[in-house]
Design a protein around this motif. Structure first.
Motif, PDB file in Angstrom:
ATOM      1  N   TYR A   5      28.902 -17.489 -18.076  1.00  6.22           N
ATOM      2  CA  TYR A   5      29.882 -17.493 -16.990  1.00  6.22           C
ATOM      3  C   TYR A   5      29.167 -17.739 -15.668  1.00  6.22           C
ATOM      4  O   TYR A   5      27.953 -17.555 -15.548  1.00  6.22           O
ATOM      5  CB  TYR A   5      30.634 -16.157 -16.935  1.00  6.22           C
ATOM      6  CG  TYR A   5      29.735 -14.942 -16.838  1.00  6.22           C
ATOM      7  CD1 TYR A   5      29.314 -14.453 -15.596  1.00  6.22           C
ATOM      8  CD2 TYR A   5      29.276 -14.307 -17.989  1.00  6.22           C
ATOM      9  CE1 TYR A   5      28.472 -13.355 -15.503  1.00  6.22           C
ATOM     10  CE2 TYR A   5      28.420 -13.209 -17.902  1.00  6.22           C
ATOM     11  CZ  TYR A   5      28.038 -12.737 -16.667  1.00  6.22           C
ATOM     12  OH  TYR A   5      27.189 -11.661 -16.570  1.00  6.22           O
ATOM     13  N   ASP A   6      29.928 -18.185 -14.665  1.00  3.53           N
ATOM     14  CA  ASP A   6      29.370 -18.455 -13.328  1.00  3.53           C
ATOM     15  C   ASP A   6      29.482 -17.247 -12.403  1.00  3.53           C
ATOM     16  O   ASP A   6      28.625 -17.021 -11.565  1.00  3.53           O
ATOM     17  CB  ASP A   6      30.105 -19.650 -12.694  1.00  3.53           C
ATOM     18  CG  ASP A   6      29.945 -20.917 -13.526  1.00  3.53           C
ATOM     19  OD1 ASP A   6      28.811 -21.397 -13.630  1.00  3.53           O
ATOM     20  OD2 ASP A   6      30.949 -21.396 -14.079  1.00  3.53           O
ATOM     21  N   GLY A  54      36.978 -25.258 -12.353  1.00  2.00           N
ATOM     22  CA  GLY A  54      35.786 -25.699 -13.091  1.00  2.00           C
ATOM     23  C   GLY A  54      34.709 -24.645 -13.248  1.00  2.00           C
ATOM     24  O   GLY A  54      33.642 -24.911 -13.804  1.00  2.00           O
ATOM     25  N   LYS A  55      34.954 -23.427 -12.767  1.00  2.00           N
ATOM     26  CA  LYS A  55      33.979 -22.330 -12.883  1.00  2.00           C
ATOM     27  C   LYS A  55      34.466 -21.294 -13.894  1.00  2.00           C
ATOM     28  O   LYS A  55      35.647 -20.965 -13.919  1.00  2.00           O
ATOM     29  CB  LYS A  55      33.769 -21.635 -11.530  1.00  2.00           C
ATOM     30  CG  LYS A  55      33.208 -22.537 -10.445  1.00  2.00           C
ATOM     31  CD  LYS A  55      31.743 -22.810 -10.658  1.00  2.00           C
ATOM     32  CE  LYS A  55      31.154 -23.629  -9.501  1.00  2.00           C
ATOM     33  NZ  LYS A  55      29.774 -24.012  -9.769  1.00  2.00           N
ATOM     34  N   LYS A  56      33.543 -20.770 -14.691  1.00  2.00           N
ATOM     35  CA  LYS A  56      33.883 -19.704 -15.631  1.00  2.00           C
ATOM     36  C   LYS A  56      33.703 -18.351 -14.942  1.00  2.00           C
ATOM     37  O   LYS A  56      32.630 -18.051 -14.428  1.00  2.00           O
ATOM     38  CB  LYS A  56      32.981 -19.787 -16.873  1.00  2.00           C
ATOM     39  CG  LYS A  56      33.460 -20.788 -17.912  1.00  2.00           C
ATOM     40  CD  LYS A  56      32.848 -20.497 -19.271  1.00  2.00           C
ATOM     41  CE  LYS A  56      33.599 -21.198 -20.401  1.00  2.00           C
ATOM     42  NZ  LYS A  56      33.520 -22.637 -20.342  1.00  2.00           N
ATOM     43  N   LYS A 170      37.008 -15.366  -5.350  1.00  2.00           N
ATOM     44  CA  LYS A 170      36.096 -16.522  -5.453  1.00  2.00           C
ATOM     45  C   LYS A 170      35.980 -17.236  -4.107  1.00  2.00           C
ATOM     46  O   LYS A 170      34.887 -17.590  -3.654  1.00  2.00           O
ATOM     47  CB  LYS A 170      36.604 -17.479  -6.532  1.00  2.00           C
ATOM     48  CG  LYS A 170      35.766 -18.739  -6.719  1.00  2.00           C
ATOM     49  CD  LYS A 170      36.299 -19.541  -7.893  1.00  2.00           C
ATOM     50  CE  LYS A 170      35.643 -20.904  -7.986  1.00  2.00           C
ATOM     51  NZ  LYS A 170      36.131 -21.842  -6.959  1.00  2.00           N
ATOM     52  N   ARG A 171      37.130 -17.417  -3.457  1.00  2.00           N
ATOM     53  CA  ARG A 171      37.141 -18.092  -2.151  1.00  2.00           C
ATOM     54  C   ARG A 171      36.323 -17.304  -1.130  1.00  2.00           C
ATOM     55  O   ARG A 171      35.535 -17.865  -0.366  1.00  2.00           O
ATOM     56  CB  ARG A 171      38.596 -18.239  -1.678  1.00  2.00           C
ATOM     57  CG  ARG A 171      38.782 -19.238  -0.557  1.00  2.00           C
ATOM     58  CD  ARG A 171      40.254 -19.388  -0.211  1.00  2.00           C
ATOM     59  NE  ARG A 171      40.995 -20.044  -1.270  1.00  2.00           N
ATOM     60  CZ  ARG A 171      42.139 -19.584  -1.783  1.00  2.00           C
ATOM     61  NH1 ARG A 171      42.663 -18.471  -1.330  1.00  2.00           N
ATOM     62  NH2 ARG A 171      42.764 -20.244  -2.732  1.00  2.00           N
ATOM     63  N   LYS A 172      36.491 -15.980  -1.136  1.00  2.00           N
ATOM     64  CA  LYS A 172      35.757 -15.121  -0.200  1.00  2.00           C
ATOM     65  C   LYS A 172      34.251 -15.178  -0.474  1.00  2.00           C
ATOM     66  O   LYS A 172      33.440 -15.260   0.448  1.00  2.00           O
ATOM     67  CB  LYS A 172      36.258 -13.679  -0.318  1.00  2.00           C
ATOM     68  CG  LYS A 172      35.629 -12.739   0.694  1.00  2.00           C
ATOM     69  CD  LYS A 172      36.261 -11.366   0.643  1.00  2.00           C
ATOM     70  CE  LYS A 172      37.546 -11.316   1.420  1.00  2.00           C
ATOM     71  NZ  LYS A 172      38.127  -9.972   1.519  1.00  2.00           N
ATOM     72  N   MET A 173      33.877 -15.146  -1.758  1.00  2.00           N
ATOM     73  CA  MET A 173      32.454 -15.219  -2.125  1.00  2.00           C
ATOM     74  C   MET A 173      31.824 -16.529  -1.680  1.00  2.00           C
ATOM     75  O   MET A 173      30.712 -16.561  -1.161  1.00  2.00           O
ATOM     76  CB  MET A 173      32.299 -15.086  -3.644  1.00  2.00           C
ATOM     77  CG  MET A 173      32.332 -13.664  -4.144  1.00  2.00           C
ATOM     78  SD  MET A 173      32.013 -13.597  -5.919  1.00  2.00           S
ATOM     79  CE  MET A 173      30.274 -13.980  -5.954  1.00  2.00           C
TER      80      MET A 173
END
Length: 207
Positions: A5-6, A54-56, A170-173
């Motif tokens: 995983y990403d 596209g990210k796991k 994810k957006r915040k990271m």
């Protein structure tokens, strides 16, 4: 062993006992529903890996007990949580009123930038509804939190809620990563616009 995983996101489900936190978790992690109510003892968790842009993303979802006697155990899990779902039961006015107390718990025990979402569960049981969708939306607006009505039993918005929360995290990271590692364009611009000697002197000064 290579990572499969990403990203790894730790999520937390909180709210009064009996609002359907465990059912929401089972619906999302196993696409199953158990009508028999068994109160969570302390804390439990499930894992599901999803794909976003596209990210796991591996989601580690912690299901907390709603009863007061477990509160000291469960608040320890607020720390490190990247996303928290506050769940109430639309057929139970008290569980809705207590959302404000749960938000206070988050403010006391969780990270200041934790992503939050309010879920009004059991939205399929309209004949026993005590809390309108509009009141849920208003509460969420008041606290600047996203809101969805869900039904673990009828599989309404459960998947969507987890994906929306994961996308916000994810957006915040990614924004944080961009802020700490800005694109190094300065040196290229200097090379393009200024003589070679001046560019090399500039590098010496910085280093």
């Amino acid at each position: 062993m290579a990572k499969t995983y990403d990203y790894l996101f730790k999520l937390l489900l909180i709210g009064d006992s009996g609002v359907g936190k465990t059912c929401i978790l089972f619906r999302f992690s196993e696409d199953a529903f158990n009508a028999t109510f068994i109160s969570t003892i302390g804390i439990d968790f499930k894992i599901r890996t999803i794909e976003l842009d596209g990210k796991k993303i591996k989601l580690q979802i912690w299901d907390t007990a709603g009863q007061e006697r477990f509160r000291t155990i469960t608040t320890a899990y607020y720390r490190g949580a990247m996303g928290i779902m506050l769940v109430y039961d639309v057929t139970n006015e008290k569980s809705f009123e207590n959302i404000k107390n749960w938000i206070r718990n988050i403010e006391e025990h969780a990270s200041a930038d934790v992503e939050k979402m309010v879920l009004g569960n059991k939205c399929d049981v309209n004949e026993r509804r005590q809390v309108s969708k509009e009141r849920g939306e208003q509460l969420a607006i008041e606290y600047g939190i996203k809101f969805m009505e869900t039904s673990a039993k009828a599989s309404i918005n459960v998947e969507e809620a987890f994906f929306a929360l994961a996308r916000d995290i994810k957006r915040k990271m990614e924004k944080k990563m961009e802020a700490t590692n800005p694109p190094k364009t300065g040196s290229h611009q200097l090379k393009a616009n200024e003589p070679t000697k001046k560019t090399s002197r500039w590098f010496c000064t910085v280093l």
